[in-house]
Design a protein around this motif. Structure first.
Motif, mmCIF file in Angstrom:
data_model
loop_
_atom_site.group_PDB
_atom_site.id
_atom_site.type_symbol
_atom_site.label_atom_id
_atom_site.label_comp_id
_atom_site.label_asym_id
_atom_site.label_seq_id
_atom_site.Cartn_x
_atom_site.Cartn_y
_atom_site.Cartn_z
ATOM 1 N N ILE B 43 0.844 -1.189 0.000
ATOM 2 C CA ILE B 43 0.000 0.000 0.000
ATOM 3 C C ILE B 43 0.882 1.243 0.000
ATOM 4 N N GLU B 44 0.538 2.195 -0.848
ATOM 5 C CA GLU B 44 1.332 3.423 -0.886
ATOM 6 C C GLU B 44 0.874 4.347 0.228
ATOM 7 N N LEU B 45 1.754 4.581 1.187
ATOM 8 C CA LEU B 45 1.391 5.386 2.353
ATOM 9 C C LEU B 45 1.483 6.872 2.035
ATOM 10 N N ILE B 46 2.559 7.257 1.399
ATOM 11 C CA ILE B 46 2.722 8.653 1.041
ATOM 12 C C ILE B 46 3.243 8.742 -0.373
ATOM 13 N N THR B 47 2.996 9.855 -1.009
ATOM 14 C CA THR B 47 3.374 10.033 -2.399
ATOM 15 C C THR B 47 4.226 11.284 -2.566
ATOM 16 N N GLU B 48 5.353 11.062 -3.206
ATOM 17 C CA GLU B 48 6.301 12.120 -3.558
ATOM 18 C C GLU B 48 5.555 13.356 -4.075
ATOM 19 N N GLY B 49 5.912 14.506 -3.554
ATOM 20 C CA GLY B 49 5.327 15.730 -4.071
ATOM 21 C C GLY B 49 4.170 16.265 -3.254
ATOM 22 N N GLU B 50 3.531 15.390 -2.480
ATOM 23 C CA GLU B 50 2.435 15.870 -1.650
ATOM 24 C C GLU B 50 2.976 16.576 -0.411
ATOM 25 N N THR B 51 2.120 17.330 0.239
ATOM 26 C CA THR B 51 2.578 18.020 1.445
ATOM 27 C C THR B 51 2.563 17.050 2.612
ATOM 28 N N SER B 52 3.454 17.286 3.547
ATOM 29 C CA SER B 52 3.665 16.306 4.614
ATOM 30 C C SER B 52 2.768 16.615 5.802
ATOM 31 N N ASP B 53 1.647 15.952 5.855
ATOM 32 C CA ASP B 53 0.693 16.205 6.923
ATOM 33 C C ASP B 53 0.998 15.434 8.196
ATOM 34 N N PHE B 54 1.765 14.360 8.061
ATOM 35 C CA PHE B 54 2.025 13.527 9.233
ATOM 36 C C PHE B 54 3.483 13.080 9.296
ATOM 37 N N LEU B 55 3.962 13.042 10.527
ATOM 38 C CA LEU B 55 5.199 12.301 10.774
ATOM 39 C C LEU B 55 4.793 10.845 10.955
ATOM 40 N N HIS B 56 5.475 9.939 10.259
ATOM 41 C CA HIS B 56 5.091 8.530 10.319
ATOM 42 C C HIS B 56 6.039 7.732 11.212
ATOM 43 N N ILE B 57 5.496 6.764 11.893
ATOM 44 C CA ILE B 57 6.304 5.867 12.714
ATOM 45 C C ILE B 57 5.921 4.425 12.394
ATOM 46 N N VAL B 58 6.875 3.657 11.888
ATOM 47 C CA VAL B 58 6.602 2.230 11.637
ATOM 48 C C VAL B 58 6.626 1.483 12.954
ATOM 49 N N LEU B 59 5.538 0.834 13.293
ATOM 50 C CA LEU B 59 5.455 0.108 14.555
ATOM 51 C C LEU B 59 5.675 -1.386 14.355
ATOM 52 N N SER B 60 5.227 -1.891 13.214
ATOM 53 C CA SER B 60 5.500 -3.288 12.885
ATOM 54 C C SER B 60 5.425 -3.443 11.373
ATOM 55 N N ILE B 91 9.398 18.772 9.390
ATOM 56 C CA ILE B 91 9.967 19.945 10.039
ATOM 57 C C ILE B 91 9.926 21.166 9.127
ATOM 58 N N ARG B 92 10.251 20.969 7.890
ATOM 59 C CA ARG B 92 10.302 22.096 6.967
ATOM 60 C C ARG B 92 8.940 22.410 6.368
ATOM 61 N N ASP B 93 7.937 21.612 6.680
ATOM 62 C CA ASP B 93 6.611 21.790 6.095
ATOM 63 C C ASP B 93 6.729 21.846 4.569
ATOM 64 N N ALA B 94 7.477 20.896 4.049
ATOM 65 C CA ALA B 94 7.774 20.876 2.615
ATOM 66 C C ALA B 94 7.223 19.600 1.994
ATOM 67 N N PRO B 95 7.090 19.546 0.681
ATOM 68 C CA PRO B 95 6.566 18.351 0.024
ATOM 69 C C PRO B 95 7.495 17.148 0.227
ATOM 70 N N TYR B 96 6.903 15.964 0.276
ATOM 71 C CA TYR B 96 7.694 14.745 0.354
ATOM 72 C C TYR B 96 8.645 14.646 -0.827
ATOM 73 N N LEU B 97 9.848 14.196 -0.574
ATOM 74 C CA LEU B 97 10.789 13.946 -1.671
ATOM 75 C C LEU B 97 10.744 12.493 -2.100
ATOM 76 N N MET B 98 10.124 11.660 -1.258
ATOM 77 C CA MET B 98 10.069 10.237 -1.571
ATOM 78 C C MET B 98 8.655 9.718 -1.323
ATOM 79 N N SER B 99 8.332 8.635 -1.958
ATOM 80 C CA SER B 99 7.089 7.940 -1.676
ATOM 81 C C SER B 99 7.387 6.789 -0.728
ATOM 82 N N ALA B 100 6.351 6.278 -0.092
ATOM 83 C CA ALA B 100 6.533 5.156 0.827
ATOM 84 C C ALA B 100 5.450 4.129 0.592
ATOM 85 N N ARG B 101 5.842 2.866 0.625
ATOM 86 C CA ARG B 101 4.827 1.814 0.563
ATOM 87 C C ARG B 101 5.184 0.702 1.527
ATOM 88 N N THR B 102 4.147 0.038 2.010
ATOM 89 C CA THR B 102 4.374 -1.091 2.906
ATOM 90 C C THR B 102 4.921 -2.270 2.107
#
Lengths: 214, 214
Positions: B43-60, B91-102
């Motif tokens: 699943i794509e959690l975040i997508t490059e270029g979007e604004t960063s609304d959340f700090l993510h923490i992988v728990l498992s 921190i910079r309230d800037a767009p994601y530079l990378m995408s993330a997927r599980t």
DNA sequence: CGCCCCTCTTGATATTTGTCAAGACGCCAC
DNA sequence: GTGGCGTCTTGACAAATATCAAGAGGGGCG
């Protein structure tokens, strides 16, 4: 070499985002421990692998950060005044990951790393400024990595030129701020390869090229 | 999805260097605004270029950070629990530079970015922890860039294996923690190329290979 | 000017790496 | 078992890039 910094230089340094918001007393303490040195061109200021005794600030001239391994060498970035470098190594009290050498006659301020770490621990505004600085630096390097992994050398060059052009007010012509040898190294290609670039008929994709690393 | 985090998870998160030293009240505030989500694999959690609304923490589970451009895609890094990601963008309230997927079924905590920035502004210990984290992250990416620019793909693979071996207690054999397709992408090469690697007679230089990126 | 030194370019060639297509292999469901 | 599916491997080939060697051109300096 001289202990302490002159007033005009102090003002320049204080205007850097990194130092702008910190307390006067702490800024004063940092600068009292600092000293200035003038270097001729092509002098190696710091060497990869050594421990980071000083936070460096380029006051005039320019400094190139580079790395080498196994007989190969690559240019990582070039610093113009006024800017600091190797902040991350200073904060972590870790060995330099890059070497630095002057490109021209340069004036550099050296702030003892332990002073920086001490003030970092007590001055919250300074700590916040460092965060902003490091986050910015981190993002730059990530962009650079994407550039290297996702683009061909020709595309990297095109992107570099587009960005330079924009920095020079989108003018049709502008002067390269570096010799081609170092540019090639910075872009991760050989000088011969750089020299050989001939623009093929542009595909429709070309304009999107600038997006990645800007 | 659930609001607030259970006690055992809270304890795990609090043990992260990033949160260990901050004030209880601030940690509590951050965590009250956070929520947990369970994701299936791929699943794509975040997508490059979007604004960063959340700090993510992988728990498992595990999460892969990747970037794409012009039809190409490259794996940047893989995160194991418990760790945070995209701190710099937050921190910079800037767009994601990378995408993330599980990569597998994963549990992820989402902390609103504006909360992180707010606490960052008031909690000095948190700000200092962020500095340490970012400095570390910065240095990792620099090492990675050096790796890409100074080494051939064969050398990068050799170095990767040496480091993995060391992590597994320097044992002779160990299991790759990723499929070869993603490993190749991470190392900046094609799967075919990875598959073709045959160790040539070692030159004397080989042992030094590990130094650069360790 | 004439010389040297340096950077940059060019050509020929080798090496590295990517691409495309096919096949091997293991795994799982039926 | 048998068939499909995914990953990995292999081969043949093409493209990108590096290397080596030579030469062009510019600028400083005696």
């Amino acid at each position: 070499m001289q202990a302490g910094l002159s007033k005009s230089i102090l003002a320049d340094v204080r205007e850097l985002d990194l130092f702008a918001e910190m307390e006067d007393a702490n800024f004063g303490a940092l600068m009292r421990g600092a000293y200035i040195q003038n270097f001729p061109p092509q002098i190696e200021l710091i060497t990869e692998g050594e421990t980071s005794d000083f936070l460096h600030i380029v006051l005039s001239g320019s400094v190139n950060l580079f790395a080498s391994w196994n007989g190969r060498e690559t240019s990582m970035t070039t610093l113009q005044p006024v800017s600091t470098f190797i902040l991350a190594a200073t904060i972590r009290d870790a060995p330099y990951l890059m070497s630095a050498r002057t490109l021209e006659k340069s004036r550099v301020a050296l702030v003892p790393s332990q002073d920086v770490r001490a003030v970092f621990g007590t001055d919250a505004a300074f700590a916040r400024a460092i965060v902003t600085d490091l986050a910015q630096a981190y993002r730059s390097v990530v962009k650079n990595t994407k550039n290297l992994k996702l683009r061909t050398s020709l595309e990297r060059l095109a992107n570099y030129l587009l960005r330079q052009s924009r920095q020079h007010g989108a003018s049709e012509t502008f002067e390269l701020s570096t010799d081609k040898r170092r540019l090639a190294s910075y872009l991760g290609m050989t000088p011969e390869n750089l020299s050989r670039v001939r623009w093929p008929p542009f595909s429709g994709q070309c304009c999107g090229a600038a997006k990645l690393a800007c």
